[in-house]
Design a protein around this motif. Structure first.
Motif, PDB file in Angstrom:
ATOM      1  N   TYR A 275     -14.172  16.080  -7.517  1.00 51.07           N
ATOM      2  CA  TYR A 275     -13.766  14.887  -8.254  1.00 51.07           C
ATOM      3  C   TYR A 275     -13.461  13.738  -7.305  1.00 51.07           C
ATOM      4  O   TYR A 275     -13.183  13.931  -6.108  1.00 51.07           O
ATOM      5  CB  TYR A 275     -12.543  15.166  -9.131  1.00 51.07           C
ATOM      6  CG  TYR A 275     -11.319  15.614  -8.366  1.00 51.07           C
ATOM      7  CD1 TYR A 275     -10.417  14.690  -7.855  1.00 51.07           C
ATOM      8  CD2 TYR A 275     -11.068  16.968  -8.151  1.00 51.07           C
ATOM      9  CE1 TYR A 275      -9.294  15.092  -7.146  1.00 51.07           C
ATOM     10  CE2 TYR A 275      -9.947  17.384  -7.452  1.00 51.07           C
ATOM     11  CZ  TYR A 275      -9.065  16.444  -6.951  1.00 51.07           C
ATOM     12  OH  TYR A 275      -7.955  16.857  -6.244  1.00 51.07           O
ATOM     13  N   PHE A 276     -13.505  12.535  -7.875  1.00 55.29           N
ATOM     14  CA  PHE A 276     -13.149  11.319  -7.151  1.00 55.29           C
ATOM     15  C   PHE A 276     -12.352  10.432  -8.097  1.00 55.29           C
ATOM     16  O   PHE A 276     -12.729  10.259  -9.262  1.00 55.29           O
ATOM     17  CB  PHE A 276     -14.397  10.585  -6.669  1.00 55.29           C
ATOM     18  CG  PHE A 276     -14.120   9.216  -6.086  1.00 55.29           C
ATOM     19  CD1 PHE A 276     -13.529   9.091  -4.834  1.00 55.29           C
ATOM     20  CD2 PHE A 276     -14.452   8.062  -6.781  1.00 55.29           C
ATOM     21  CE1 PHE A 276     -13.258   7.836  -4.295  1.00 55.29           C
ATOM     22  CE2 PHE A 276     -14.204   6.801  -6.258  1.00 55.29           C
ATOM     23  CZ  PHE A 276     -13.607   6.696  -5.001  1.00 55.29           C
ATOM     24  N   VAL A 277     -11.253   9.870  -7.615  1.00 56.25           N
ATOM     25  CA  VAL A 277     -10.403   8.977  -8.402  1.00 56.25           C
ATOM     26  C   VAL A 277     -10.115   7.731  -7.568  1.00 56.25           C
ATOM     27  O   VAL A 277      -9.739   7.833  -6.396  1.00 56.25           O
ATOM     28  CB  VAL A 277      -9.063   9.647  -8.785  1.00 56.25           C
ATOM     29  CG1 VAL A 277      -8.208   8.686  -9.609  1.00 56.25           C
ATOM     30  CG2 VAL A 277      -9.291  10.946  -9.538  1.00 56.25           C
ATOM     31  N   ALA A 278     -10.309   6.564  -8.171  1.00 54.11           N
ATOM     32  CA  ALA A 278      -9.985   5.306  -7.483  1.00 54.11           C
ATOM     33  C   ALA A 278      -9.224   4.399  -8.433  1.00 54.11           C
ATOM     34  O   ALA A 278      -9.635   4.212  -9.584  1.00 54.11           O
ATOM     35  CB  ALA A 278     -11.256   4.610  -7.012  1.00 54.11           C
ATOM     36  N   ARG A 279      -8.113   3.849  -7.949  1.00 57.02           N
ATOM     37  CA  ARG A 279      -7.335   2.862  -8.689  1.00 57.02           C
ATOM     38  C   ARG A 279      -6.996   1.727  -7.723  1.00 57.02           C
ATOM     39  O   ARG A 279      -6.544   1.974  -6.597  1.00 57.02           O
ATOM     40  CB  ARG A 279      -6.047   3.473  -9.242  1.00 57.02           C
ATOM     41  CG  ARG A 279      -6.272   4.547 -10.295  1.00 57.02           C
ATOM     42  CD  ARG A 279      -4.999   5.331 -10.580  1.00 57.02           C
ATOM     43  NE  ARG A 279      -3.914   4.486 -11.020  1.00 57.02           N
ATOM     44  CZ  ARG A 279      -2.654   4.903 -11.135  1.00 57.02           C
ATOM     45  NH1 ARG A 279      -2.327   6.141 -10.811  1.00 57.02           N
ATOM     46  NH2 ARG A 279      -1.720   4.088 -11.561  1.00 57.02           N
ATOM     47  N   GLN A 280      -7.228   0.492  -8.158  1.00 53.28           N
ATOM     48  CA  GLN A 280      -7.008  -0.637  -7.265  1.00 53.28           C
ATOM     49  C   GLN A 280      -6.514  -1.850  -8.033  1.00 53.28           C
ATOM     50  O   GLN A 280      -7.094  -2.230  -9.067  1.00 53.28           O
ATOM     51  CB  GLN A 280      -8.308  -0.992  -6.538  1.00 53.28           C
ATOM     52  CG  GLN A 280      -8.195  -2.162  -5.580  1.00 53.28           C
ATOM     53  CD  GLN A 280      -7.256  -1.878  -4.423  1.00 53.28           C
ATOM     54  OE1 GLN A 280      -7.454  -0.904  -3.692  1.00 53.28           O
ATOM     55  NE2 GLN A 280      -6.242  -2.720  -4.237  1.00 53.28           N
ATOM     56  N   GLN A 281      -5.438  -2.471  -7.539  1.00 52.73           N
ATOM     57  CA  GLN A 281      -4.995  -3.754  -8.080  1.00 52.73           C
ATOM     58  C   GLN A 281      -5.820  -4.852  -7.427  1.00 52.73           C
ATOM     59  O   GLN A 281      -5.948  -4.912  -6.204  1.00 52.73           O
ATOM     60  CB  GLN A 281      -3.506  -3.964  -7.810  1.00 52.73           C
ATOM     61  CG  GLN A 281      -2.957  -5.241  -8.444  1.00 52.73           C
ATOM     62  CD  GLN A 281      -1.441  -5.337  -8.378  1.00 52.73           C
ATOM     63  OE1 GLN A 281      -0.768  -4.389  -7.980  1.00 52.73           O
ATOM     64  NE2 GLN A 281      -0.899  -6.491  -8.753  1.00 52.73           N
ATOM     65  N   LEU A 282      -6.387  -5.736  -8.250  1.00 56.23           N
ATOM     66  CA  LEU A 282      -7.283  -6.771  -7.742  1.00 56.23           C
ATOM     67  C   LEU A 282      -6.615  -8.129  -7.621  1.00 56.23           C
ATOM     68  O   LEU A 282      -7.021  -8.949  -6.794  1.00 56.23           O
ATOM     69  CB  LEU A 282      -8.509  -6.903  -8.660  1.00 56.23           C
ATOM     70  CG  LEU A 282      -9.421  -5.682  -8.750  1.00 56.23           C
ATOM     71  CD1 LEU A 282     -10.588  -5.986  -9.675  1.00 56.23           C
ATOM     72  CD2 LEU A 282      -9.929  -5.275  -7.374  1.00 56.23           C
ATOM     73  N   THR A 283      -5.635  -8.414  -8.484  1.00 56.54           N
ATOM     74  CA  THR A 283      -4.952  -9.705  -8.421  1.00 56.54           C
ATOM     75  C   THR A 283      -3.449  -9.487  -8.455  1.00 56.54           C
ATOM     76  O   THR A 283      -2.964  -8.448  -8.911  1.00 56.54           O
ATOM     77  CB  THR A 283      -5.360 -10.627  -9.592  1.00 56.54           C
ATOM     78  OG1 THR A 283      -4.889 -10.058 -10.832  1.00 56.54           O
ATOM     79  CG2 THR A 283      -6.864 -10.809  -9.642  1.00 56.54           C
ATOM     80  N   HIS A 284      -2.742 -10.486  -7.990  1.00 50.95           N
ATOM     81  CA  HIS A 284      -1.284 -10.403  -7.885  1.00 50.95           C
ATOM     82  C   HIS A 284      -0.668 -11.725  -8.339  1.00 50.95           C
ATOM     83  O   HIS A 284      -1.202 -12.804  -8.043  1.00 50.95           O
ATOM     84  CB  HIS A 284      -0.879 -10.109  -6.436  1.00 50.95           C
ATOM     85  CG  HIS A 284       0.573 -10.249  -6.171  1.00 50.95           C
ATOM     86  ND1 HIS A 284       1.522  -9.388  -6.684  1.00 50.95           N
ATOM     87  CD2 HIS A 284       1.274 -11.177  -5.445  1.00 50.95           C
ATOM     88  CE1 HIS A 284       2.717  -9.748  -6.294  1.00 50.95           C
ATOM     89  NE2 HIS A 284       2.600 -10.830  -5.539  1.00 50.95           N
ATOM     90  N   VAL A 285       0.428 -11.632  -9.069  1.00 54.45           N
ATOM     91  CA  VAL A 285       1.146 -12.817  -9.528  1.00 54.45           C
ATOM     92  C   VAL A 285       2.337 -13.040  -8.592  1.00 54.45           C
ATOM     93  O   VAL A 285       3.271 -12.221  -8.569  1.00 54.45           O
ATOM     94  CB  VAL A 285       1.629 -12.659 -10.981  1.00 54.45           C
ATOM     95  CG1 VAL A 285       2.395 -13.896 -11.426  1.00 54.45           C
ATOM     96  CG2 VAL A 285       0.446 -12.393 -11.902  1.00 54.45           C
ATOM     97  N   PRO A 286       2.336 -14.085  -7.808  1.00 55.62           N
ATOM     98  CA  PRO A 286       3.435 -14.309  -6.857  1.00 55.62           C
ATOM     99  C   PRO A 286       4.778 -14.442  -7.563  1.00 55.62           C
ATOM    100  O   PRO A 286       4.880 -15.028  -8.646  1.00 55.62           O
ATOM    101  CB  PRO A 286       3.037 -15.622  -6.167  1.00 55.62           C
ATOM    102  CG  PRO A 286       1.559 -15.743  -6.386  1.00 55.62           C
ATOM    103  CD  PRO A 286       1.304 -15.120  -7.719  1.00 55.62           C
ATOM    104  N   ASN A 287       5.805 -13.885  -6.932  1.00 56.23           N
ATOM    105  CA  ASN A 287       7.186 -13.976  -7.407  1.00 56.23           C
ATOM    106  C   ASN A 287       7.386 -13.416  -8.806  1.00 56.23           C
ATOM    107  O   ASN A 287       8.320 -13.794  -9.520  1.00 56.23           O
ATOM    108  CB  ASN A 287       7.661 -15.439  -7.372  1.00 56.23           C
ATOM    109  CG  ASN A 287       7.537 -16.061  -6.001  1.00 56.23           C
ATOM    110  OD1 ASN A 287       7.903 -15.448  -5.001  1.00 56.23           O
ATOM    111  ND2 ASN A 287       7.018 -17.279  -5.955  1.00 56.23           N
ATOM    112  N   ALA A 288       6.500 -12.519  -9.225  1.00 58.94           N
ATOM    113  CA  ALA A 288       6.623 -11.917 -10.557  1.00 58.94           C
ATOM    114  C   ALA A 288       7.728 -10.866 -10.558  1.00 58.94           C
ATOM    115  O   ALA A 288       7.963 -10.182  -9.560  1.00 58.94           O
ATOM    116  CB  ALA A 288       5.308 -11.283 -10.983  1.00 58.94           C
ATOM    117  N   ALA A 289       8.411 -10.743 -11.708  1.00 52.37           N
ATOM    118  CA  ALA A 289       9.459  -9.727 -11.828  1.00 52.37           C
ATOM    119  C   ALA A 289       8.871  -8.324 -11.753  1.00 52.37           C
ATOM    120  O   ALA A 289       9.516  -7.395 -11.267  1.00 52.37           O
ATOM    121  CB  ALA A 289      10.207  -9.927 -13.144  1.00 52.37           C
ATOM    122  N   ASN A 290       7.647  -8.167 -12.237  1.00 50.15           N
ATOM    123  CA  ASN A 290       6.962  -6.887 -12.212  1.00 50.15           C
ATOM    124  C   ASN A 290       5.851  -6.947 -11.167  1.00 50.15           C
ATOM    125  O   ASN A 290       4.888  -7.705 -11.308  1.00 50.15           O
ATOM    126  CB  ASN A 290       6.384  -6.573 -13.596  1.00 50.15           C
ATOM    127  CG  ASN A 290       5.682  -5.228 -13.660  1.00 50.15           C
ATOM    128  OD1 ASN A 290       5.554  -4.527 -12.664  1.00 50.15           O
ATOM    129  ND2 ASN A 290       5.238  -4.871 -14.844  1.00 50.15           N
TER     130      ASN A 290
END
Length: 411
Positions: A275-290
């Motif tokens: 098996y292969f699993v990939a998870r990636q965040q592509l964008t980021h919101v600066p100074n976000a609470a989350n």
């Protein structure tokens, strides 16, 4: 934090053993007692997940079905409670209830449209394990009653269709790879490498009797072999740590004997897959609470051996955006999937159909799901979803549409 907590609340997988912050609950702090216990290292976990499904198109009629699961857990941080550095204990009891829309309405689906359904409407001892960290927390040793998918090929249950939920190999070879809520004796050794990667090897008892809910702490009677998964993972953080990813590559071998799916009276020594699993965040919101706010993608690929597996591969891919409409913890997600029936098994079913015309011949299942996740309160998540499916359990089934609602309540 919000996205991770939503996964935990909605996942039919493991309860949280080592929280850094006490999770909110409908019943509050119990007059300060719950908070005091947490500060001492004791986390009490009570959750209920429910999944509604209505077949707007397909099957033998229209119906609404509900499936649910109650989790009652106890997580203990032994460093806080007893001064044992790096020690964690987890106990979880689960009880499932409800009905499977796919079976009741004969949708012809290979993968459940309500992932929380399955393994019987019964109570089970799902977790009873101890984990110890060594050498500056770089070595993790875990043993006890565990579920395979909580450590190996682990994946959250954001979606309601089983294709996009939990450890993918268990969706294909569920006759011996037991995901939540079925537990077995097992151990896992994980070694972290430079804080951005790890290598782990696990061993799980293969025993069909683990499906019997009364077989909690059996004496290994009925065991057929041992499953040995090996997993390597990379956890990069790009753009100064704002975009986190997780990439896993694994393979497993089960020493149990297994029958050939095509040839009668032929038995194979061992069964396997990768098996292969990939998870990636592509964008980021600066100074976000989350910190999870932004666009995320995932890809999962699993192949099993064609000698013993009725389903030999599954591919899924999807994306999600956290923080929609200015709501930091709300998510919207979309995924596509393909589950492929083993051609050798299809041939065997065609041969049987010559003798018995009622025999169903499987095919390839294609599906998609769209959801919106509303964090109504800190302890309640509601997730309406839309599923469109070309079912694979019956090659003649087509164009099923399921409207669903997934909810999770933390008590």
């Amino acid at each position: 934090v919000g996205g991770a907590l939503a996964w935990a609340l909605l996942c039919s997988g493991p309860a949280l053993a080592a929280e850094t912050k006490m999770p909110p609950g409908l019943t509050g702090d119990w007059g300060g007692a719950r908070g005091l216990l947490f500060e001492l290292g004791v986390a009490l976990q009570v959750r209920y997940a429910t999944e509604l499904a209505y077949n707007a198109r397909g099957g033998k009629g229209h119906a609404l079905r509900q499936a649910g699961q109650l989790d009652v857990g106890l997580g203990v941080d032994l460093e806080k409670l007893a001064g044992l550095k790096g020690g964690t204990f987890q106990f979880t009891f689960t009880h499932r209830n409800g009905n499977d829309l796919g079976a009741d309405m004969e949708l012809g689906n290979l993968q459940l449209v309500q992932e929380v359904y399955g393994r019987g409407n019964v109570g089970r001892l799902t977790q009873l394990w101890y984990e110890q960290l060594f050498w500056d927390d770089r070595v993790h040793l875990k043993l006890g009653r565990v579920t395979v998918g909580e450590d190996t090929a682990e994946f959250p249950c954001d979606f309601q269709n089983l294709s996009f939920c939990s450890a993918q190999p268990g969706n294909l070879v569920g006759n011996y790879w037991f995901n939540w809520p079925v537990s077995q004796w097992g151990t896992r050794l994980r070694v972290d490498v430079a804080k951005v990667a790890y290598v782990q090897l696990a061993a799980y008892e293969m025993n069909p009797r683990n499906l019997d809910p009364s077989f909690y702490l059996g004496r290994f009677s009925g065991a057929t072999g041992v499953m040995l998964p090996l997993e390597v993972a990379w956890n990069p953080k790009f753009l100064q740590g704002t975009l986190e990813g997780l990439y896993k590559l694994g393979a497993w071998y089960d020493t149990s004997n297994a029958s050939d799916v095509l040839l009668d009276d032929v038995e194979h020594r061992g069964r396997y897959g990768a098996y292969f699993v990939a998870r990636q965040q592509l964008t980021h919101v600066p100074n976000a609470a989350n910190k999870a706010q932004g666009l995320n993608i995932f890809v999962r690929l699993t192949h099993t051996d064609r000698d013993t597996s009725t389903v030999d591969s599954q591919y899924t891919a999807g994306l999600a955006y956290t923080g929609l409409f200015g709501r930091a913890d709300d998510d919207v997600g979309f995924a596509l999937g393909r589950t492929h029936s083993n051609g050798r098994y299809v041939t065997s079913q065609r041969l049987k159909q010559l003798q018995d015309p009622t025999t169903l011949v499987p095919g390839t299942e294609y599906l998609g799901e769209l959801f919106y996740s509303l964090r109504a309160t800190p302890w309640l998540v509601l997730r309406p979803n839309f599923q469109f499916i070309n079912p694979g359990a019956n090659e003649d089934a087509r164009n099923v549409i399921v409207l669903g609602l997934k909810g999770a309540l933390s008590l």
